[in-house]
Write a protein that holds these residues in place. Sequence first.
Motif, PDB file in Angstrom:
ATOM      1  N   SER A  96       0.859  -1.189   0.000  1.00  0.00           N
ATOM      2  CA  SER A  96       0.000   0.000   0.000  1.00  0.00           C
ATOM      3  C   SER A  96       0.892   1.235   0.000  1.00  0.00           C
ATOM      4  CB  SER A  96      -0.933   0.019   1.222  1.00  0.00           C
ATOM      5  OG  SER A  96      -0.275   0.521   2.369  1.00  0.00           O
ATOM      6  N   VAL A  97       0.377   2.296  -0.618  1.00  0.00           N
ATOM      7  CA  VAL A  97       1.060   3.588  -0.610  1.00  0.00           C
ATOM      8  C   VAL A  97       0.064   4.596  -0.053  1.00  0.00           C
ATOM      9  CG1 VAL A  97       2.187   5.380  -1.969  1.00  0.00           C
ATOM     10  CG2 VAL A  97       2.503   2.973  -2.580  1.00  0.00           C
ATOM     11  N   ILE A  98       0.364   5.121   1.120  1.00  0.00           N
ATOM     12  CA  ILE A  98      -0.533   6.055   1.795  1.00  0.00           C
ATOM     13  C   ILE A  98      -0.132   7.479   1.418  1.00  0.00           C
ATOM     14  CG2 ILE A  98      -1.594   6.679   3.990  1.00  0.00           C
ATOM     15  CD1 ILE A  98      -1.785   3.665   3.232  1.00  0.00           C
TER      16      ILE A  98
ATOM     17  N   GLY B 296      -3.183   2.361  -3.772  1.00  0.00           N
ATOM     18  CA  GLY B 296      -2.852   3.713  -3.367  1.00  0.00           C
ATOM     19  C   GLY B 296      -4.008   4.307  -2.583  1.00  0.00           C
ATOM     20  N   ILE B 297      -3.702   4.924  -1.451  1.00  0.00           N
ATOM     21  CA  ILE B 297      -4.735   5.470  -0.559  1.00  0.00           C
ATOM     22  C   ILE B 297      -4.553   6.984  -0.426  1.00  0.00           C
ATOM     23  CG2 ILE B 297      -5.733   5.388   1.756  1.00  0.00           C
ATOM     24  CD1 ILE B 297      -6.016   2.740   0.314  1.00  0.00           C
TER      25      ILE B 297
ATOM     26  N   ALA C 163      -8.875   1.120   5.040  1.00  0.00           N
ATOM     27  CA  ALA C 163      -9.096  -0.299   5.342  1.00  0.00           C
ATOM     28  C   ALA C 163      -8.750  -1.184   4.151  1.00  0.00           C
ATOM     29  CB  ALA C 163     -10.553  -0.522   5.758  1.00  0.00           C
ATOM     30  N   ASP C 164      -8.763  -0.612   2.947  1.00  0.00           N
ATOM     31  CA  ASP C 164      -8.407  -1.385   1.757  1.00  0.00           C
ATOM     32  C   ASP C 164      -6.916  -1.717   1.717  1.00  0.00           C
ATOM     33  OD1 ASP C 164     -10.991  -1.487   0.819  1.00  0.00           O
ATOM     34  OD2 ASP C 164     -10.794   0.301  -0.437  1.00  0.00           O
ATOM     35  N   ALA C 165      -6.151  -1.141   2.625  1.00  0.00           N
ATOM     36  CA  ALA C 165      -4.724  -1.454   2.709  1.00  0.00           C
ATOM     37  C   ALA C 165      -4.429  -2.563   3.706  1.00  0.00           C
ATOM     38  CB  ALA C 165      -3.945  -0.200   3.113  1.00  0.00           C
TER      39      ALA C 165
ATOM     40  N   PRO D  70      -4.766   0.512  12.986  1.00  0.00           N
ATOM     41  CA  PRO D  70      -5.756  -0.566  13.203  1.00  0.00           C
ATOM     42  C   PRO D  70      -5.821  -1.589  12.073  1.00  0.00           C
ATOM     43  CG  PRO D  70      -6.733   1.624  13.522  1.00  0.00           C
ATOM     44  CD  PRO D  70      -5.430   1.818  12.840  1.00  0.00           C
ATOM     45  N   HIS D  71      -5.131  -1.322  10.973  1.00  0.00           N
ATOM     46  CA  HIS D  71      -5.277  -2.179   9.796  1.00  0.00           C
ATOM     47  C   HIS D  71      -3.997  -2.929   9.442  1.00  0.00           C
ATOM     48  CE1 HIS D  71      -9.111  -0.181   9.181  1.00  0.00           C
ATOM     49  NE2 HIS D  71      -8.490   0.986   9.250  1.00  0.00           N
ATOM     50  N   LEU D  72      -3.086  -3.050  10.405  1.00  0.00           N
ATOM     51  CA  LEU D  72      -1.814  -3.695  10.131  1.00  0.00           C
ATOM     52  C   LEU D  72      -1.906  -5.205  10.291  1.00  0.00           C
ATOM     53  CD1 LEU D  72       0.613  -1.260  11.985  1.00  0.00           C
ATOM     54  CD2 LEU D  72       0.228  -1.425   9.513  1.00  0.00           C
TER      55      LEU D  72
END
Length: 433
Positions: free
Chosen positions: A4-6, A28-29, A71-73, A108-110
């Motif tokens: 993921s790229v935040i 990508g977020i 959350a998609d990451a 929270p999404h790790l």
Amino acid sequence: MRISVIGCGYLGAVHASAMAELGHEVVGIDVDERKIAQLGQAQPPFFEPGLPEILASGVASGRLRFSTDIADAADAEVHFLAVGTPQQAGRPTADLRFVDAAFEALLPHLADDALIVGKSTVPVGTAARLAGRLAEAAAHARLAWNPEFLREGYAVKDTLEPDRFVYGVESADAASTLDDVYRRAIDAGTPRIVTDFATAELVKVAANAFLATKISFINAMSEIADATGADVTALADALGHDARIGRRFLNAGVGFGGGCLPKDIRAFAARADELGVGASVAFLKEVDEINLRQRQRVVDLAVATLGGSVFRKRIAVLGVTFKPESDDVRDSPALDVAVHLKGLGADVIATDPAGVENARGRHPQLTYTTSLDEALAGADLVVLVTEWRQYRALDPAAVAVQVAAPRIIDGRNVLDPVAWRAAGWEYHGLGRP
């Protein structure tokens, strides 16, 4: 790998597209819905050579997608933090709100053993602070700092074929994971420096500080050259033959700008002050001042060239972006010069191959055109301030018949004074007799 790229601004959009080009599965977020919609349709939200092709390839293959929902990451093995660190309003320090917000939103999404990789340019000590927070919230996850060294106009190449990797890590397995991400370049022999968080953070700002210092040094020499009749370009050529100095970034002109160098050297000096070692980089404040003074030198030269006043004079400003091969007008010396001339009453018409719309959004008071011929028509003075190829390749004899008076200020010292003067032009450079 799943990545993921935040943050999908300039850095993030290029990085996400390049990671997909390397064969990874990438999401990508970004919180900007419009930007995400554009990227999802394979439309870059900014100009960068090579990006449209790898973005389209990634989206078409299904390896690259974009979302506004972090959350998609959640299933990613590696998360790159690529959000901006702008200068704080009214202060020289870096604004870390976006880094901190993205980091907290990701926690929270790790997944187990996920690796968070900082790409953003941050003050030294930021990574250690975030590592402490990560240990509290998700002890199973790891952190690394992997600074970017992108040059606008060459960002795709710099991501796919970098000149070095720097890993700031606390464990060998974090470095190993980054090796897997960058396997193609690693196997091709790209040097890699594995170090601690603080050193990795300092590498980026130190590199920018060095480049800024080198540019301001030759610009300071151009002021001396103007006072003595010396030629700063010949001076730079002579200096450049010294292997300890080198010729690159020894080009006198209107100075540096953009979204990185100016704010990064200011933030670096501010952080040094916070650490109690401000005297060690106090020279950066003079570097900044020299750089800003170059813009005023071009304005003053325009006034002098036009007999002491630019009022109601038609001035063609060639370039509004801070550098060629970009549409970036952040802290652009070119745009700054145009605005100052307008403020003195000049009839400014500014042109640029890529940056007109961005410039108009920031300074709508100027007159813009994408047509070089329209900008040149009837000009009392031409001011070249962004060294696009088409401006460097101008035929002085052909241009002479378009303007009202053959006068030119070469704000980047990229034209041949002999050729332009031979064609009847009054030519002025910076530090050139």
